[in-house]
Design a protein around this motif. Structure first.
Motif, mmCIF file in Angstrom:
data_model
loop_
_atom_site.group_PDB
_atom_site.id
_atom_site.type_symbol
_atom_site.label_atom_id
_atom_site.label_comp_id
_atom_site.label_asym_id
_atom_site.label_seq_id
_atom_site.Cartn_x
_atom_site.Cartn_y
_atom_site.Cartn_z
ATOM 1 N N PRO B 278 0.812 -1.220 0.000
ATOM 2 C CA PRO B 278 0.000 0.000 0.000
ATOM 3 C C PRO B 278 0.846 1.271 0.000
ATOM 4 N N GLU B 305 7.763 -3.124 -1.228
ATOM 5 C CA GLU B 305 7.693 -2.963 -2.669
ATOM 6 C C GLU B 305 8.604 -3.938 -3.404
ATOM 7 N N CYS C 70 1.417 6.748 10.836
ATOM 8 C CA CYS C 70 0.856 7.721 11.786
ATOM 9 C C CYS C 70 1.808 7.865 12.963
ATOM 10 N N SER C 71 2.169 6.716 13.536
ATOM 11 C CA SER C 71 3.054 6.692 14.688
ATOM 12 C C SER C 71 4.355 7.439 14.422
ATOM 13 N N HIS C 87 10.020 4.889 5.060
ATOM 14 C CA HIS C 87 9.234 3.770 5.564
ATOM 15 C C HIS C 87 10.089 2.530 5.852
ATOM 16 N N ASP C 112 3.542 -1.069 13.400
ATOM 17 C CA ASP C 112 3.587 -2.499 13.086
ATOM 18 C C ASP C 112 3.874 -2.732 11.608
ATOM 19 N N GLY C 113 3.420 -1.825 10.741
ATOM 20 C CA GLY C 113 3.763 -1.952 9.327
ATOM 21 C C GLY C 113 5.203 -1.532 9.097
ATOM 22 N N ASP C 114 5.547 -0.425 9.663
ATOM 23 C CA ASP C 114 6.884 0.144 9.495
ATOM 24 C C ASP C 114 7.966 -0.817 10.000
ATOM 25 N N ASN C 140 -0.818 -1.190 16.368
ATOM 26 C CA ASN C 140 -2.287 -1.049 16.302
ATOM 27 C C ASN C 140 -2.895 -2.088 15.366
ATOM 28 N N ILE C 142 -2.730 -2.564 12.263
ATOM 29 C CA ILE C 142 -3.354 -2.046 11.045
ATOM 30 C C ILE C 142 -2.409 -1.024 10.435
ATOM 31 N N GLY C 144 -2.370 2.487 9.583
ATOM 32 C CA GLY C 144 -3.185 3.670 9.809
ATOM 33 C C GLY C 144 -3.046 4.680 8.681
ATOM 34 N N LEU C 145 -1.811 5.097 8.432
ATOM 35 C CA LEU C 145 -1.599 6.235 7.526
ATOM 36 C C LEU C 145 -2.148 5.997 6.126
ATOM 37 N N THR C 146 -2.056 4.763 5.653
ATOM 38 C CA THR C 146 -2.559 4.494 4.304
ATOM 39 C C THR C 146 -4.020 4.067 4.324
ATOM 40 N N GLU D 336 15.877 5.342 -2.889
ATOM 41 C CA GLU D 336 14.876 6.017 -2.064
ATOM 42 C C GLU D 336 15.552 6.830 -0.965
HETATM 43 C C1 LIG Z 1 8.397 3.052 0.447
HETATM 44 C C2 LIG Z 1 7.062 3.310 0.973
HETATM 45 N N1 LIG Z 1 6.112 2.388 0.816
HETATM 46 C C3 LIG Z 1 4.860 2.601 1.273
HETATM 47 C C4 LIG Z 1 4.559 3.762 1.903
HETATM 48 C C5 LIG Z 1 3.153 3.998 2.371
HETATM 49 N N2 LIG Z 1 2.989 3.804 3.791
HETATM 50 C C6 LIG Z 1 3.163 4.820 4.631
HETATM 51 S S1 LIG Z 1 2.902 4.396 6.253
HETATM 52 C C7 LIG Z 1 2.509 2.807 5.797
HETATM 53 C C8 LIG Z 1 2.105 1.790 6.819
HETATM 54 C C9 LIG Z 1 1.655 2.391 8.078
HETATM 55 O O1 LIG Z 1 1.397 1.400 9.010
HETATM 56 P P1 LIG Z 1 2.145 1.346 10.404
HETATM 57 O O2 LIG Z 1 3.595 1.248 10.245
HETATM 58 O O3 LIG Z 1 1.490 0.243 11.162
HETATM 59 O O4 LIG Z 1 1.878 2.770 11.060
HETATM 60 P P2 LIG Z 1 0.536 3.392 11.575
HETATM 61 O O5 LIG Z 1 0.105 4.355 10.535
HETATM 62 O O6 LIG Z 1 -0.423 2.297 11.796
HETATM 63 O O7 LIG Z 1 0.945 4.070 12.852
HETATM 64 C C10 LIG Z 1 2.608 2.643 4.431
HETATM 65 C C11 LIG Z 1 2.322 1.375 3.765
HETATM 66 C C12 LIG Z 1 5.586 4.711 2.051
HETATM 67 N N3 LIG Z 1 5.399 5.884 2.650
HETATM 68 N N4 LIG Z 1 6.801 4.452 1.583
#
Ligand SMILES: Cc1ncc(C[n+]2csc(CCOP(=O)(O)OP(=O)(O)O)c2C)c(N)n1
Ligand SMILES: Cc1ncc(C[n+]2csc(CCOP(=O)(O)OP(=O)(O)O)c2C)c(N)n1
Ligand code: SF4
Ligand code: SF4
Ligand SMILES: [Mg+2]
Ligand SMILES: [Mg+2]
Lengths: 354, 624, 354, 624
Positions: B278, B305, C70-71, C87, C112-114, C140, C142, C144-146, D336
């Motif tokens: 995403p 990615e 978001c975090s 990211h 958690d995504g990061d 969380n 999930i 969040g930001l996307t 990047e």
């Molecule tokens: C290289 C790259 N891929 C994808 C994204 C898009 N992106 C931004 S934050 C994110 C995931 C956010 O999830 P998380 O790390 O759980 O943080 P949260 O927003 O839940 O605090 C993604 C996929 C990005 N900014 N850069």
């Protein structure tokens, strides 16, 4: 669910006749003389016919995907479909291949740098998804292809070209990592122990889901003898323990030593001197709780007397990513509008201009 | 938009009671807090306009934050709609009507409004607290800031609460209906049928009866309010556009891409595999495709990615259409793997929904600054094909084209969309299935004499032999390949030869793509405006305006960036001056200069926003 | 070894006067109203003065590095040096910063995504190296930001925008992963439990080496209530257990339940009904053997009655990467030719042309 | 090479007993199995030539495999050495002498040898088995393949075994001394002092007494053999070159880079941090720098290239010289993060030791095909500075220059070396420490009015305020920054302004870099050969040769690729034709055409090998 194609009688016969040669490509093998990779290749070429015969898989349905490293040249030597990809990313190519073609048997060949340094993330994600891949990690605890820098499995203090004063990072344990990544099949074997190696390859092939196999592999040029202290024929029986499901943990040339739990701590007991076999830890590769497998993954760290385990640490039945996704697709394809191109184009709110 | 001819204003509408004034085209913008429902309000009005027969173009404007604190400037969400009885190609430079649900919405959007435009604002929200959050120290209604505009301050919240009070809905939900009250006013102002919108509302809220009732009441109340209070002096009518007959739907760019790739894979009779991670503004393609499992589409949300592109290459090796999608920073991560796809000559398609850069940049804003990255952003000599859709609906067409090129030439294709196309929408005349182009794809199945790098003499494509095929077993990889056999080769001459072959193969694509067409004077003239991608609407509109005034300007739009259409040099040669407007610092300009050594001129904008028609118009005038 | 700079009396006085405001930047906080991130930020801003006072660290020696999510907007709100990077890569920037400037206190904030999706590999490598970083993972479950796609910690079957039929992959357990990566400090806490959260931040700050803290964080927009079943005030005492070193594992509102081992399996016993406290498992955060910590990381999976542990799972003293490298540099700098530019240029075989 | 003037052959050497013939220059190549010790043989001869006062240039040629099976073609390792009494700039196009330790070495290298050249081969290895491994069906000594060459078949192995039999060394080790026997022959042939090489041998093997003794015996035996058997009819002498007086050492490119970056950081008084992940042919920079902890250098072997660049950016944020290094595919992975460094305006330096591409390509071969990747290989408008050393020793100079630019302008710098420079070596006149350029670096320390993005009016650099400094706390990141404050900004005009500022800052670097110099006729002429990077030696030599024949050709060499030197357009304008030879498909050519709209011409080679002087010479002749 993509049904497995029925095999024709000719195909079945063809498979019955597979031998090692069938899996040997025409490419010259280019590892250093004496490299442990040769032994693994030989076992793979020998075992594949049996695997195909057992499971009714034609050779053309086998694919071998690798990253970059000495080990990753493996696909060139296997006479199947192969993909020598880029460094660290083999699990991603293999996942895409397997998910889109569930009927293929997909093997991944990788090294300790390829899988655990640059590729660590792909490895753990392929494992946690339980994509039906057979992942062979040739762990020589060194970067072979780039000529001898230390790797994430090298012991701390290792002097290499890039660490003249000795490395300061702590090594990672591949099995612990695989278990933390929820791998459903986790095993370990040794390049030189050809019989055991072959048996593990067969077990992995039978497993439905991600199979992770660490193979201790000697790099005689840059890290010769890394596993000698326990893998050498002379000491192997006393310094390793072969895990067998449902069996008490006994090892030693004379089968005279066993492993018992003291609280959470494994200790070696002397069976010759009266210790009771019934008190021994019994191996259970099927328990979903990872505690035992985790403990075994670090058995040799407990104290100097505990041996290095080889064999299958864990083998769980769990639906695979590729299988579950395939089911979702199959279910969706039962919808009345499945594949209806006109409906596809005309979806949503429409209006008509006369 | 599919418009038959450039019609003059139609006069056939208008039976409204207060004698609506007929106008060609209107641009309105709904703006409010993220929670105010502006997107749905906009889309309801859009649909109503479609049914009224207008040509339409829309653009939402989301805040960068998920839910910035209510009432603040970063929390403002907007939806702009251009509807017309003429052919239109952009959502409009400057709105003529602004619906502002709170002070922040007013503050953010006022500067875009045309002087003399109409403002409808929710006076209930112009309280101290909200004004402060919007950064107003004084009430703008009293400072003279709004002088020269036609301002209607309507207590939308209280009127709505009053209107729905009998429905039994909670106070909170009741307040949320105020957007429908505002919509009611707008429907009245543009002499629109309430019924059409009520019909859509039934579909949307039908199952939640209370909510439906409340929204219906609010909508009707708004309409009646406008009809009654006599403060809305002007009432307007925008007639039917002369659209090509057919069935239409509104299509946003990313949605069009989704449909196009699903359709293209069906046409190619190959499964579609989408590996993606995403990222704004590409995520909705992943989300969209995940709903097409009934077309056999498999989507894979990868861990990053690199894994996304890797999985797609693996799928392409396995015989699928290997599609991956992301935005700029994600393309940077995929660069190494794209190189592998070029070396292994597999049909990989990479979608880049471009956004503002460099680095994380402006994630929710549009830009065209990844063209040179698409051309050169890999190690070594590594040509790939590049296509770029020119409008939201064209995202459909070019998706099919990308699949055609990738499979015919066994080559990676970059598909350059952008944030503006992704979220912008236009009516799309739904094609007949039979009218879609056929895509013929062959897999090698004959083991006899099979060589994995033996090329098709016409296209230079190597054969696509996939696992599962007996007798064509072979090994691919990123090391240089020997011609024909595909074995690893370090031979110097072979490397030169293969490098040339990979380049030549991409060049040959020009043999099967349409020629570059000139809009205006095909035989030449003073100025040619050359564009690519999402600037099509603004460029064409600007050229039309200048031509209407007699200027000898034409335009040509590239949807194929590598290779260029075969006749491009010839076209360029016919014009005295070449103007290249781009939402970057001059990337196509750079390619054109390098390629043809001509002194073209750039018009460059990097503000996270599309060109206004007027900006291009002005530049053309300068050159004429 | 880069000596910690001596603090001047004025600086010491300045630090003594730190309060929450000192750590609050002038940027408007932009999370959704109700987001769990607010609570974590508040505790961090409140706790940092105490941490600085306890350890004699001036504010300017604190750096906060984050990825994207978001975090990851966290650094903007902390009035220190901050880096909102790209990211998944925060551990890499933080490692470079800490290794080159060992006197700084470096915090990493990630999601958690990061941390576990795109950044999983950097996380495990920073941990295994024991770089002295304090890593706060806001989990969380999930993205969040996307806007709400599932993450590697989302439960299987989760319906999100990108998984309309439910996700098919199995989630990863962040603590298991951290333990497999040899993390020397592993803890867990909950956004809403402000006191516990503050105490864990302080413990992490005191730890020398990589500290990994999972913070359950509620995303009220895309995954509201993800932790409600145990984190809600009403049930928290009965559904969680607070780990304390050297203490028997007791929990429950009435302190009436305990955890005992049955072989390798944890079971809940009822202390009110006669179970013996002395038979309970005793928490030991200092044992180098990871078995206990591993077991606790999955305690709630054992059966329905086992609670979710919070607190410090493990805290080991082990030399850090930055410390060890600094020592190698310091040793090398004792060489007579250290820093001798003329010697640098003239090294190797030379000859002279007259 | 630092040569005072182009001297004519010197006649001052030669007291050899068999009346050696004086020649200007000789190119020899040692070739054998990976295990045959060809690299050490070559470097011993090199050192001897240096002591003899020759100008020198060397190039090893490693096999791609670690240890391909002994005796096979892929296992052949080579070392080429060009030594001369004149100024030389390349290791030579074609060797005149080939030492071939086995049939495979003969097979691989024969095609490069000049017709009529000398071959010394180890006849002991010309057995059936070895011939087969080398792909010979018949013994080439008997097929006529070697006709026209001056062939000396010497039983090197047996002669060596005989010579060392009294040393008590094992049979295996004894056999390994045969390279020294061959070296002995070569020393005799070029009338060289045995003592000089014995001196070096003492240093090398001194501690391993047995090994030293055996090697010494083999060397001496070889020398005496040649002196005695009277089959080596020709004996040659290459006189002293007129080198600038000074102390010299041989420097390989990667080694020079290591020294340059260590020295540059010292000059800048900032710690050097090197984050890297091993990759051919860049690994030796990591290995080299890890030996400089006594200069405070910290090396970090990261888990991958992304972590490597990330750690270096983190270190730069912390006040260090943030250096990272890799080869092409690794640069793709760093793209990047380089964008982030551009956005945060930190002094990051990225070394790319280019190799054959695309994808994994030809890892051990050279190429210059990553220039456009360096320019454009990132999302968004993302300019960075680019420098490229032109010879092995210039890798030192340009390392210091990269640090100067990065810290003065607060900008990422790409440093483009290649496989040829990395492993090639030339004599380097060791500079005095005082003669090195000073690098003045400031860190912001004054909190008064500090703004993280307020720019220096001259350089446009933003201040470098580092953690640990009280009062200058600030936050960096990849989102677009507001001018001066550095706060996150989505403002359209600000984005345009910042984009222009980032570009302008890079352009201003031209104010502090040397002008482009013309070698030949500064006032213009028929042809200007414009080059960059490692082609310097071949281009200059070719130009010199044509000039010697009276051709009106000049050359100019770019070591700064972005921005170009300020006077480049002026220089280009003075010549009728511009020729741009590159080891790629025309990347500098592309930049020049796009930038200046001039019809320059390319000479392009992608064979994993450097230009031969003759290739460029021929092309120049065509254009004249
Ligand atoms: C290289 C790259 N891929 C994808 C994204 C898009 N992106 C931004 S934050 C994110 C995931 C956010 O999830 P998380 O790390 O759980 O943080 P949260 O927003 O839940 O605090 C993604 C996929 C990005 N900014 N850069
Ligand atoms: C992107 C990228 N980075 C680095 C390399 C260089 N490289 C090739 S293999 C390798 C490591 C090899 O080690 P391992 O995976 O353990 O395999 P082995 O050679 O030991 O079998 C490295 C660093 C590369 N090819 N690509
Ligand atoms: S370097 Fe080591 S791992 Fe690689 S081929 Fe040689 S022995 Fe095997
Ligand atoms: S989307 Fe979720 S995690 Fe992000 S700010 Fe909003 S509530 Fe918090
Ligand atoms: Mg290895
Ligand atoms: Mg999250």
């Amino acid at each position: 669910m993509t049904a497995k194609p029925e095999l024709s009688p000719e195909k079945i016969k063809e498979i019955e006749e597979y031998d090692r040669k069938i899996f040997t490509s025409d490419q010259i093998v280019r590892w250093c003389p004496g490299c442990g990779d040769y032994s693994i290749l030989a076992q793979m070429q020998k075992t594949m016919p049996e695997i195909c015969q057992e499971q009714g898989i034609p050779r053309e349905n086998v694919a071998v995907v690798s990253g970059i490293g000495c080990s990753s040249r493996f696909p060139y030597y296997m006479n199947t479909y192969g993909f020598h990809s880029i460094h660290g990313r083999a699990p991603t190519f293999a996942s895409g291949l397997k998910i889109s073609r569930p009927e293929l048997q997909v093997w991944v060949v990788t090294g300790d740098g390829d899988a655990l340094s640059i590729g660590g993330n792909h490895l753990i994600h392929a494992l946690r998804r339980n994509v039906d891949l057979k992942i062979l990690l040739f762990n020589n605890r060194i970067y072979g292809l780039t000529k001898g820098q230390y790797s994430p499995t090298s012991e701390q203090g290792k002097k290499t070209k890039s660490t003249p004063q000795g490395s300061v990072d702590y090594p990672i344990n591949p099995l612990s990592l695989a278990l933390a990544a929820e791998a459903t099949f986790v095993a370990r074997t040794i390049d030189a122990d050809t019989k055991h190696l072959a048996s593990i390859l067969k077990r992995a092939a039978r497993h439905k889901g991600s199979a992770f196999i660490e193979i201790y592999q000697n790099c005689n040029i840059f890290n010769d003898g890394a596993f000698k202290s326990f893998a050498d024929k002379k000491v192997r029986d006393d310094r390793t323990i072969v895990l067998e499901h449902g069996q008490p943990m006994v090892f030693g040339k004379e089968k005279d030593k066993g492993i018992r739990l003291d609280g959470l701590k494994p200790v070696v007991v002397d069976l010759a001197n009266g210790a009771d076999e019934s008190s021994l830890l019994v191996h259970d590769e099927k328990t979903t709780d990872p505690t035992l497998a985790n403990l075994l993954a670090r058995l040799e760290e407990a104290d100097e007397s505990t041996p290095v385990p080889v064999g299958v640490f864990r083998a769980l039945d769990k639906p695979t990513y590729d299988g579950l996704l395939d089911e979702q697709v199959a279910t969706a394809q039962e919808q009345p509008n499945a594949g209806d191109m006109a409906a596809l184009l005309a979806g949503g709110e429409t209006w008509t201009v006369q | 938009m599919v418009v038959e001819t450039q019609a003059s204003p139609l006069q056939d509408g208008g039976s409204g009671d207060s004698d609506p004034k007929v106008v060609d085209k209107v641009v309105i913008r709904f703006a409010g807090d993220s929670g105010d429902g502006m997107q749905i309000t906009g889309s309801f009005f859009t649909h109503n306009s479609a049914l009224a027969g207008n040509d339409i173009s829309t653009l939402p404007d989301f805040p960068a934050e998920i839910r910035a604190p209510a009432g603040t400037l970063p929390g403002v969400s907007g939806f702009q709609l251009n509807f017309s009885s003429l052919q239109i190609m952009t959502p409009g430079d400057t709105p003529e009507v602004l619906v502002a649900m709170n002070p922040a919405a007013l503050k953010v959007n006022l500067r875009d409004l045309v002087r003399g435009g109409t403002i409808i604002l929710n006076s209930d929200t112009f309280r101290k607290n909200n004004l402060k959050k919007a950064g107003y120290t004084e009430d703008p209604r009293e400072t003279g800031d709004l002088e020269g505009y036609n301002v209607h301050a309507v207590p939308l919240t209280s009127l709505t609460l009053e209107a729905v009070k009998d429905t039994g809905i909670s106070h909170k939900l009741a307040g949320r209906c105020k957007n429908m009250f505002a919509l009611g006013i707008m429907l009245w102002m543009y002499d629109r049928s309430l019924e059409a919108t009520l019909g859509l509302m039934t579909k949307k809220f039908g199952k939640m009866e209370e909510v439906f009732e409340a929204n219906k009441k609010a909508l009707t109340a708004g309409y009646n309010y406008a009809d009654t209070v006599e403060v809305f002096t002007g009432r307007f009518q925008v007639g039917k556009a002369k659209l090509v007959p057919g069935t239409y739907r509104m299509l946003m760019g990313n949605q069009a891409a989704v449909l196009g790739f699903v359709a293209g894979a069906q046409l190619a009779k190959r499964p579609l595999f989408y590996g993606s991670y995403p990222i704004t503004p590409a995520s909705s393609i992943l989300e969209g495709l995940s709903n097409f499992k009934h077309f056999g589409v498999k989507t894979f949300q990868a861990e990053d990615e690199i894994a996304a592109v890797g999985s797609s290459i693996g799928a392409a090796f396995g015989g699928a259409i290997g599609l991956t999608g992301t935005s700029g920073p994600g393309v940077a991560l995929k660069a190494e793997a794209i190189g592998l796809a070029a070396m292994t000559e597999l049909p990989l398609i990479v979608i880049n929904v471009q956004r503002g850069g460099p680095s994380t940049g402006l994630p929710t804003k549009t830009e065209q600054a990844d063209l040179l990255q698409a051309m050169f952003g890999r190690n070594g000599e590594c040509p790939v094909a590049i296509v770029a859709p020119q409008s939201p609906a064209d995202c459909f067409t070019m998706a099919i084209e990308a699949i055609r090129i990738a499979t015919k030439y066994m080559v990676p294709v970059m598909y350059l969309s952008d944030g503006y196309l992704a979220n912008g929408a236009e009516p799309w005349s739904i094609p007949e299935v039979e009218d879609l182009p056929g895509i013929e794809v062959k897999n090698a199945t004959d083991p006899e004499g099979f060589l994995p790098y033996q090329r098709d003499p016409e296209t230079l494509a190597r054969p696509w032999a996939i696992p599962g095929t007996p007798g064509t077993e072979h090994r691919l990889g990123g090391l240089e390949k020997q011609e024909n056999t595909g074995n690893v080769s370090y031979d110097p001459e072979n490397h030169q030869k293969m490098t040339l072959l990979r380049a030549e193969k991409v060049e040959r694509i020009a043999q099967s793509i349409p020629e570059l067409e000139v809009h205006g004077d095909p035989d030449g003239g003073d100025v040619l405006v050359l564009g690519w991608g999402s600037t099509y609407g603004s460029i064409t509109s600007a050229v039309n305006r200048v031509r209407d005034r007699g200027g000898r300007v034409s335009s040509a739009h590239l949807r194929h960036l590598n290779p260029f259409p075969a006749n491009i040099e010839e076209v360029l040669g016919k014009f005295k001056k070449i103007l290249i407007p781009e939402l970057n610092m001059g990337q196509l300009l750079f390619l054109i200069r390098a390629r043809f050594c001509i002194e073209a001129e750039g018009l460059n904008k990097v503000q996270g926003q599309p060109f206004q028609i007027g900006e291009i118009e002005q530049k053309i005038e300068e050159l004429l």
